[in-house]
Design a protein around this motif. Sequence first.
Motif, PDB file in Angstrom:
ATOM      1  N   ASN A 167      -6.039   6.921  16.276  1.00 13.73           N
ATOM      2  CA  ASN A 167      -5.246   7.459  15.169  1.00 13.73           C
ATOM      3  C   ASN A 167      -5.217   6.440  14.039  1.00 13.73           C
ATOM      4  O   ASN A 167      -4.694   5.339  14.202  1.00 13.73           O
ATOM      5  N   ILE A 168      -5.785   6.811  12.901  1.00 11.95           N
ATOM      6  CA  ILE A 168      -5.815   5.939  11.731  1.00 11.95           C
ATOM      7  C   ILE A 168      -4.645   6.327  10.836  1.00 11.95           C
ATOM      8  O   ILE A 168      -4.587   7.452  10.334  1.00 11.95           O
ATOM      9  N   VAL A 169      -3.695   5.415  10.667  1.00 11.83           N
ATOM     10  CA  VAL A 169      -2.454   5.691   9.955  1.00 11.83           C
ATOM     11  C   VAL A 169      -2.522   5.055   8.569  1.00 11.83           C
ATOM     12  O   VAL A 169      -2.716   3.841   8.441  1.00 11.83           O
ATOM     13  N   THR A 170      -2.380   5.876   7.545  1.00  6.08           N
ATOM     14  CA  THR A 170      -2.432   5.364   6.182  1.00  6.08           C
ATOM     15  C   THR A 170      -1.076   4.808   5.769  1.00  6.08           C
ATOM     16  O   THR A 170      -0.049   5.070   6.384  1.00  6.08           O
ATOM     17  N   LYS A 171      -1.074   4.042   4.688  1.00  3.66           N
ATOM     18  CA  LYS A 171       0.150   3.427   4.192  1.00  3.66           C
ATOM     19  C   LYS A 171       1.089   4.492   3.632  1.00  3.66           C
ATOM     20  O   LYS A 171       0.658   5.470   3.033  1.00  3.66           O
ATOM     21  N   LYS A 172       2.374   4.286   3.821  1.00  6.14           N
ATOM     22  CA  LYS A 172       3.404   5.137   3.241  1.00  6.14           C
ATOM     23  C   LYS A 172       4.384   4.247   2.478  1.00  6.14           C
ATOM     24  O   LYS A 172       4.809   3.220   2.982  1.00  6.14           O
ATOM     25  N   ASN A 173       4.728   4.638   1.286  1.00  9.66           N
ATOM     26  CA  ASN A 173       5.659   3.865   0.472  1.00  9.66           C
ATOM     27  C   ASN A 173       6.847   4.739   0.113  1.00  9.66           C
ATOM     28  O   ASN A 173       6.706   5.717  -0.616  1.00  9.66           O
ATOM     29  N   LYS A 174       8.020   4.424   0.637  1.00  4.71           N
ATOM     30  CA  LYS A 174       9.235   5.192   0.374  1.00  4.71           C
ATOM     31  C   LYS A 174      10.247   4.386  -0.431  1.00  4.71           C
ATOM     32  O   LYS A 174      11.420   4.738  -0.477  1.00  4.71           O
ATOM     33  N   GLN A 175       9.815   3.285  -1.070  1.00  7.54           N
ATOM     34  CA  GLN A 175      10.747   2.495  -1.851  1.00  7.54           C
ATOM     35  C   GLN A 175      11.202   3.274  -3.082  1.00  7.54           C
ATOM     36  O   GLN A 175      10.408   3.976  -3.709  1.00  7.54           O
ATOM     37  N   PRO A 176      12.472   3.164  -3.473  1.00 10.92           N
ATOM     38  CA  PRO A 176      12.940   3.859  -4.673  1.00 10.92           C
ATOM     39  C   PRO A 176      12.315   3.253  -5.931  1.00 10.92           C
ATOM     40  O   PRO A 176      11.954   2.081  -5.953  1.00 10.92           O
ATOM     41  N   GLY A 177      12.203   4.069  -6.973  1.00 14.00           N
ATOM     42  CA  GLY A 177      11.618   3.613  -8.221  1.00 14.00           C
ATOM     43  C   GLY A 177      10.125   3.876  -8.259  1.00 14.00           C
ATOM     44  O   GLY A 177       9.591   4.682  -7.491  1.00 14.00           O
ATOM     45  N   THR A 178       9.445   3.224  -9.166  1.00 12.15           N
ATOM     46  CA  THR A 178       8.005   3.389  -9.340  1.00 12.15           C
ATOM     47  C   THR A 178       7.293   2.134  -8.866  1.00 12.15           C
ATOM     48  O   THR A 178       7.665   1.019  -9.248  1.00 12.15           O
ATOM     49  N   SER A 179       6.306   2.312  -8.040  1.00 12.13           N
ATOM     50  CA  SER A 179       5.563   1.176  -7.500  1.00 12.13           C
ATOM     51  C   SER A 179       4.139   1.610  -7.213  1.00 12.13           C
ATOM     52  O   SER A 179       3.801   2.794  -7.279  1.00 12.13           O
ATOM     53  N   GLY A 180       3.328   0.649  -6.859  1.00 15.48           N
ATOM     54  CA  GLY A 180       1.939   0.971  -6.549  1.00 15.48           C
ATOM     55  C   GLY A 180       1.145  -0.269  -6.245  1.00 15.48           C
ATOM     56  O   GLY A 180       1.675  -1.381  -6.136  1.00 15.48           O
ATOM     57  N   SER A 181      -0.150  -0.086  -6.125  1.00 14.18           N
ATOM     58  CA  SER A 181      -1.047  -1.209  -5.839  1.00 14.18           C
ATOM     59  C   SER A 181      -2.428  -0.886  -6.359  1.00 14.18           C
ATOM     60  O   SER A 181      -2.794   0.289  -6.525  1.00 14.18           O
ATOM     61  N   ILE A 182      -3.183  -1.933  -6.608  1.00 11.27           N
ATOM     62  CA  ILE A 182      -4.564  -1.780  -7.040  1.00 11.27           C
ATOM     63  C   ILE A 182      -5.406  -2.823  -6.332  1.00 11.27           C
ATOM     64  O   ILE A 182      -4.986  -3.968  -6.166  1.00 11.27           O
ATOM     65  N   THR A 183      -6.561  -2.415  -5.872  1.00 10.54           N
ATOM     66  CA  THR A 183      -7.500  -3.304  -5.197  1.00 10.54           C
ATOM     67  C   THR A 183      -8.900  -3.023  -5.710  1.00 10.54           C
ATOM     68  O   THR A 183      -9.289  -1.856  -5.858  1.00 10.54           O
ATOM     69  N   ALA A 184      -9.638  -4.072  -5.990  1.00 13.38           N
ATOM     70  CA  ALA A 184     -11.021  -3.925  -6.436  1.00 13.38           C
ATOM     71  C   ALA A 184     -11.863  -4.979  -5.740  1.00 13.38           C
ATOM     72  O   ALA A 184     -11.416  -6.114  -5.530  1.00 13.38           O
ATOM     73  N   SER A 185     -13.064  -4.607  -5.359  1.00 14.25           N
ATOM     74  CA  SER A 185     -13.941  -5.555  -4.675  1.00 14.25           C
ATOM     75  C   SER A 185     -15.378  -5.333  -5.098  1.00 14.25           C
ATOM     76  O   SER A 185     -15.769  -4.233  -5.504  1.00 14.25           O
ATOM     77  N   ALA A 186     -16.153  -6.394  -5.004  1.00 12.71           N
ATOM     78  CA  ALA A 186     -17.581  -6.329  -5.295  1.00 12.71           C
ATOM     79  C   ALA A 186     -18.288  -7.286  -4.351  1.00 12.71           C
ATOM     80  O   ALA A 186     -17.728  -8.320  -3.965  1.00 12.71           O
ATOM     81  N   GLY A 187     -19.498  -6.933  -3.954  1.00  9.94           N
ATOM     82  CA  GLY A 187     -20.206  -7.785  -3.011  1.00  9.94           C
ATOM     83  C   GLY A 187     -21.683  -7.494  -2.976  1.00  9.94           C
ATOM     84  O   GLY A 187     -22.201  -6.622  -3.702  1.00  9.94           O
ATOM     85  N   TYR A 188     -22.357  -8.229  -2.085  1.00 10.53           N
ATOM     86  CA  TYR A 188     -23.807  -8.078  -1.997  1.00 10.53           C
ATOM     87  C   TYR A 188     -24.280  -8.520  -0.622  1.00 10.53           C
ATOM     88  O   TYR A 188     -23.744  -9.459  -0.024  1.00 10.53           O
ATOM     89  N   GLY A 189     -25.261  -7.799  -0.090  1.00 14.13           N
ATOM     90  CA  GLY A 189     -25.976  -8.198   1.106  1.00 14.13           C
ATOM     91  C   GLY A 189     -27.454  -8.199   0.746  1.00 14.13           C
ATOM     92  O   GLY A 189     -27.945  -9.081   0.058  1.00 14.13           O
ATOM     93  N   LYS A 190     -28.184  -7.164   1.176  1.00 16.48           N
ATOM     94  CA  LYS A 190     -29.493  -6.883   0.595  1.00 16.48           C
ATOM     95  C   LYS A 190     -29.371  -5.893  -0.554  1.00 16.48           C
ATOM     96  O   LYS A 190     -30.301  -5.687  -1.319  1.00 16.48           O
ATOM     97  N   GLY A 191     -28.176  -5.243  -0.634  1.00 14.68           N
ATOM     98  CA  GLY A 191     -27.890  -4.305  -1.703  1.00 14.68           C
ATOM     99  C   GLY A 191     -26.472  -4.519  -2.206  1.00 14.68           C
ATOM    100  O   GLY A 191     -25.664  -5.215  -1.591  1.00 14.68           O
ATOM    101  N   ASP A 192     -26.146  -3.904  -3.332  1.00 10.17           N
ATOM    102  CA  ASP A 192     -24.843  -4.102  -3.946  1.00 10.17           C
ATOM    103  C   ASP A 192     -23.766  -3.273  -3.254  1.00 10.17           C
ATOM    104  O   ASP A 192     -24.029  -2.211  -2.696  1.00 10.17           O
ATOM    105  N   LYS A 193     -22.518  -3.762  -3.296  1.00  9.98           N
ATOM    106  CA  LYS A 193     -21.345  -3.101  -2.724  1.00  9.98           C
ATOM    107  C   LYS A 193     -20.225  -3.139  -3.759  1.00  9.98           C
ATOM    108  O   LYS A 193     -20.102  -4.101  -4.518  1.00  9.98           O
ATOM    109  N   ALA A 194     -19.399  -2.116  -3.754  1.00  6.12           N
ATOM    110  CA  ALA A 194     -18.248  -2.106  -4.662  1.00  6.12           C
ATOM    111  C   ALA A 194     -17.227  -1.111  -4.142  1.00  6.12           C
ATOM    112  O   ALA A 194     -17.578  -0.124  -3.487  1.00  6.12           O
ATOM    113  N   SER A 195     -15.956  -1.368  -4.424  1.00  6.27           N
ATOM    114  CA  SER A 195     -14.908  -0.420  -4.072  1.00  6.27           C
ATOM    115  C   SER A 195     -13.715  -0.634  -4.986  1.00  6.27           C
ATOM    116  O   SER A 195     -13.487  -1.736  -5.493  1.00  6.27           O
TER     117      SER A 195
END
Length: 832
Positions: A247-275
């Motif tokens: 069972n893969i459980v995703t994050k849940k945010n129940k804090q009052p107000g406005t909130s959030g998060s941002i994640t960015a990644s870049a990489g390389y092996g024999k080919g490029d990666k990004a998310s």
Amino acid sequence: MRLVNWLQQLINQISARRLPKLSLGMKTLLLILCALLFATVAKSQVSGTLTDTNGSQVPFATVVLLKITDSTIVRSTLSDEKGHFALGAVPLGTYLIKVSSIGYANYCSPPIVLDDSHPSYGAGTIQLKTAGKQLNEVVIRSNKPLVQQEAGGLVVNVQNSIMTKGSSVLQVLSRSPGVIVDQQSGAISLNGKSGVMVMLDGKLLRLSADQVAALLNGMTADDIDKIELLSTPPAKYDADGNAGLINIVTKKNKQPGTSGSITASAGYGKGDKASTDINVNHNSGKFSLHASYSYYRDHHYYLLLAQGTENVPIIGGPTNFHYNGQGNTLSDYQGFGGGLDYHASAATTIGGGIYYSISSDQSNTHNFGNYALPDSNLVFDSQLAGTNHTWYLHPSLYLEQTISKDQKLNVDLDYFSHTSNSPTQVQSNFSDSLFGSRQRNLANAGIKVSVAQVDYTNQFNKQLALESGLKGTYTFSQSTAAIENLVNGQWIPIGAGTSNDLATRELIGAGYAVLNWKPDSLTSLSAGARYEYSSNTTDHSLNAQYFVDRKLGRLFPDVFLSRKLNANNGIQLSYTERISRPSFADLASYVAYNDPVSVFTGNPALKPTITHNLKLAYNANDYLFSLLYSHDTDPIEGTQGVPGPTRGLVYLMPENADWQNTLTAQATIPVKAAAWWEMNYNLIGGWHQYRITYFPELLVKSYFSYSLNFTESFKLPRNYAIELSGYYNSSAYGGNYRSNGNAICNLGFKKELENNTGSFQLSISDIFRGASYRGHDGAVITDAFNSDVYVNYQAESHFRPIIKLSYSRSFGSNGKKDFHKNNGTKEEQDRL
């Protein structure tokens, strides 16, 4: 100390070369890990007895050992029924003892020093004073351990790992204890057994192994809170999955107000990666809104090498061949999510959400090889090109109703739609086969699933509670597939056995009831059953043998008995029954080109697997141990080479074995060497035996396999952290195939920026380039084609380690209101 003696014997065996099957590198790795573990074992102990001012014992009070320099929690425990407590394996240093219990004022000791001359400390009798007034709130912050044990199995808190940032969900899953992901087929096994089912937030993904792998490989792990590895799930879960549930459980945010998060990644092996991953949440009290967007890109490579002998009449009989396949795939994935929760009253909450994703895999594969026949030599050179498009839609609605203080009702409605279109064209010089020099492979599949579920709970009293529910699932799938040759400018179907059009309908009705009884504070008993009735039919097929009309009704009982032996030790005994139904792709008789002598296809005649599990688990503080025995009837073996409708052509399809027995032992060993150094080891070893009669002669195979997962975490000054992790999987068998062992090591670095401005993570996957997966087809018995083939699949990181740099940051309000539901630290707060 028994563990230390056992490890010492293991080192002696390695040193004396009594483990010939382990490579020199593997022996070195085990020596290093054992040495690290030995270095952390200490005899220091802090003990004492708790009483109140009247001299009465104070049982089950929380005792915490704090490092005096920064108040870091080093050890924690509960006093036993007589008020005694003991904190073992404490590193030398200076500490404070803190004691808390409901109804008593907190106690904090003077500093205590543990050194070489005084490695242990006896606190004697500590008197707790009755609290003059009740505190409004006590908050103790603690990080959750990487691995925890619950009733049905283990829980992995994936966000505790530096390697999680910038990884896909599938990559994180492959690093979890006991999980093996087949790099070629995407099939997932748990504790050495195939047949595991995957859930996303408790919703079963009724997709094939490769479809699940593609979906999880596109999802970013930044959205994941934890992964539950349920080898023996209780009756409230679907009975599907003879190896258990993930069972893969995703994050849940129940804090009052406005909130959030941002994640960015870049990489390389024999080919490029990004998310990229963006989450935004807004909670005004009455309404909760959330939205997310994720993007994942992976340009990856692989090399498939195969050589051996095989009898293939379709090209002239016995052949000695060499095969080389070079893959180049560009995967793009985009996911959109949104939801609304409305708190109509203190007793009623309604809401819904929608998730939509679209992905594409552009593949370009160059295959070449040589087929040596008795009187000729055939040279094969081909180029496969195509783009697989997949669309996934999941809308949902729910109602949570509190009927009374003790009764609750939940209603869930879900709909899943998964559509794929996979056209491929092959340009080949190989004309001495059923396939022409130019051909195309058409494969279209659509799966639609509707689910309705009602759950009811009633807490009759402090000792007795009821969990019950009803669930209905209706699934319709349709697949069309064909391999066609280009003849005089026109695409011509090859004929029977290489095309089909199949529609499948499945209806599953289920009901469950579980009684939970706690006769005292140390004992709990859970007993229940789940009844499932399933009807599986096919509407039409180009081949009459693929008509299916199967009905099955069965009761699946389970019993869980837990007993706390003392404040730190507990034992659990359970019995469960489960079923593993074939996936729709396994049942659908699609046909997909593999090479000039073989095709992939499904098997509508597959039977479901019935499994009986008996498990014994024991925990000592944070050390977890378990022993599981299971018996499978009609276990499903994937991708077996068997004869089919077209004579001489090799059909790669799933088949049912007769039975399988498995005995698995598992140990999770967390070690805290210092406040800045934590380790976690997970060892799994098992005996397996299976019987197969679909080969020309009877096959009964017994073997032993094992795996080791480890994580070393180092917290350094100035908010730096380092993580070393990896795994080793021994050789194993499946059907007539033997897979060799392999080891992977990963390295991660993390830097927390000042003033809560985010963090950077640098991850290096497979630093020693161990992603080479070797196997032997025909290792156990002679099959219908006299196969004796050696395979070597080399993933991208085998050629070059994959390096990724990620940045993540949370933003918005951090309300102080306590929302107990989905509280990510609630388990640890309760424990402390």
